[in-house]
Motif scaffolding. Sequence first.
Motif, short mmCIF file in Angstrom:
data_model
loop_
_atom_site.label_atom_id
_atom_site.label_comp_id
_atom_site.label_asym_id
_atom_site.label_seq_id
_atom_site.Cartn_x
_atom_site.Cartn_y
_atom_site.Cartn_z
N ALA A 149 -1.81 37.57 -41.67
CA ALA A 149 -0.39 37.90 -41.66
C ALA A 149 -0.03 38.79 -42.85
O ALA A 149 0.77 39.72 -42.73
N PHE A 150 -0.63 38.50 -43.99
CA PHE A 150 -0.36 39.29 -45.20
C PHE A 150 -0.82 40.74 -45.03
O PHE A 150 -0.18 41.67 -45.54
N ILE A 151 -1.90 40.93 -44.30
CA ILE A 151 -2.45 42.28 -44.12
C ILE A 151 -1.75 43.03 -42.98
O ILE A 151 -1.37 44.19 -43.12
N PHE A 152 -1.52 42.34 -41.85
CA PHE A 152 -1.10 43.03 -40.64
C PHE A 152 0.37 42.81 -40.25
O PHE A 152 0.79 43.25 -39.19
N SER A 153 1.14 42.13 -41.07
CA SER A 153 2.56 41.95 -40.76
C SER A 153 3.23 43.31 -40.56
O SER A 153 3.07 44.21 -41.38
N PRO A 154 3.99 43.48 -39.46
CA PRO A 154 4.57 44.80 -39.16
C PRO A 154 5.64 45.24 -40.16
O PRO A 154 5.93 46.43 -40.26
N THR A 155 6.23 44.32 -40.90
CA THR A 155 7.27 44.69 -41.86
C THR A 155 6.87 44.44 -43.31
O THR A 155 7.17 45.25 -44.19
N HIS A 156 6.22 43.32 -43.56
CA HIS A 156 5.87 42.96 -44.95
C HIS A 156 4.38 43.05 -45.23
O HIS A 156 3.94 42.71 -46.33
N GLY A 157 3.58 43.47 -44.26
CA GLY A 157 2.14 43.47 -44.42
C GLY A 157 1.64 44.56 -45.36
O GLY A 157 2.32 45.55 -45.63
N LEU A 158 0.43 44.34 -45.85
CA LEU A 158 -0.17 45.28 -46.79
C LEU A 158 -0.36 46.66 -46.15
O LEU A 158 -0.05 47.69 -46.76
N LEU A 159 -0.84 46.70 -44.91
CA LEU A 159 -1.04 47.98 -44.23
C LEU A 159 0.28 48.68 -43.96
O LEU A 159 0.38 49.91 -44.10
N ALA A 160 1.29 47.91 -43.54
CA ALA A 160 2.60 48.51 -43.25
C ALA A 160 3.21 49.12 -44.50
O ALA A 160 3.80 50.22 -44.46
N ARG A 161 3.06 48.45 -45.64
CA ARG A 161 3.62 48.98 -46.88
C ARG A 161 2.89 50.26 -47.32
O ARG A 161 3.51 51.21 -47.81
N ARG A 162 1.58 50.26 -47.15
CA ARG A 162 0.82 51.47 -47.51
C ARG A 162 1.19 52.63 -46.60
O ARG A 162 1.33 53.78 -47.07
N LEU A 163 1.34 52.36 -45.31
CA LEU A 163 1.74 53.41 -44.37
C LEU A 163 3.12 53.94 -44.71
O LEU A 163 3.35 55.16 -44.66
N TRP A 164 4.02 53.05 -45.06
CA TRP A 164 5.37 53.46 -45.44
C TRP A 164 5.36 54.33 -46.69
O TRP A 164 6.11 55.32 -46.79
N ARG A 165 4.50 53.99 -47.65
CA ARG A 165 4.40 54.80 -48.86
C ARG A 165 3.86 56.19 -48.55
O ARG A 165 4.32 57.20 -49.10
#
Length: 292
Positions: free
Chosen positions: A269-285
């Motif tokens: 969940a920490f990695i793949f969460s669509p809003t708070h996940g690690l990948l989502a945050r990196r993609l947003w950055r």
Amino acid sequence: MTDMWILLTGSLVAACCSILGCFLVLRRMSLIGDAISHSVLPGIVIAFMVSGSRDSIVMLLGASVLGLVTVFLIQLFQQSGVQSDASIGVVFTALFAAGVVLVSLNLRNVDLDLDCVLYGEIAHVHWNTWTVHGTDMGPKAVWMLGFTLLVIVLVIGLFYKQFKLCAFDPMLAAAVGIPVALFHYLLMGLVSMATVSSFESVGAILVVGMLIIPASAAYLLTDRLGRMIVISVAIGIASTVFGYIAAVVLDASIAGCMVCAAALLFALAFIFSPTHGLLARRLWRRLNSRSA
């Protein structure tokens, strides 16, 4: 049949803890479960000394009283200026030590196993059964956890709006006339009840994992409390199933594997969460850096 009882017991523990864990996580009180799980030991010992019985109901009552005393003392110290984490640490270590002293002084010749209280052994749950008029009703732990889950669902269901408002904005809850202190102690009473009910299955320490991890994973996956509770329970039950399978394959501690499975689901969940996940945050950055 043994597998069914183990999975049913683990699922009931997960459901009880996951529901309450959502409110603890939202109120930033996750370690309260840890404090209660340790500090109820004097209540168990005193209940045994008074009644002379190891009956689960007697133990539950004694431990629940100490659970509420724990919360009261933590709250008292916090209001007196002691930091929150220090209050929790002082109360649960002092009460747990008092319980150990009571055991060593008064119950040396009694089979009151501290390891069982702290760690539990869910593999033996089917041996301790409840018999009514010669009829085997199944494991006592299942009945106690089932009753605990029923109480939790009824109380949370009846006062859902009050618990929700107290969790998100206690100042507003007090302003509209909700007795915040009453619902705080009611929630802590339910946490005490769930913790003690889990002694005979996953134990007092490992139940902390079920209180915190599924709810924390659900918190990453949704922003609505109702969905958070449902997802948290689903993660808890999935952790029970996957953990038991892993324990059988690895020949390891069942309760330990269940909590490890919960930790693995949290990591996903920490990695793949669509809003708070690690990948989502990196993609947003990356998107922000390109647009800049």
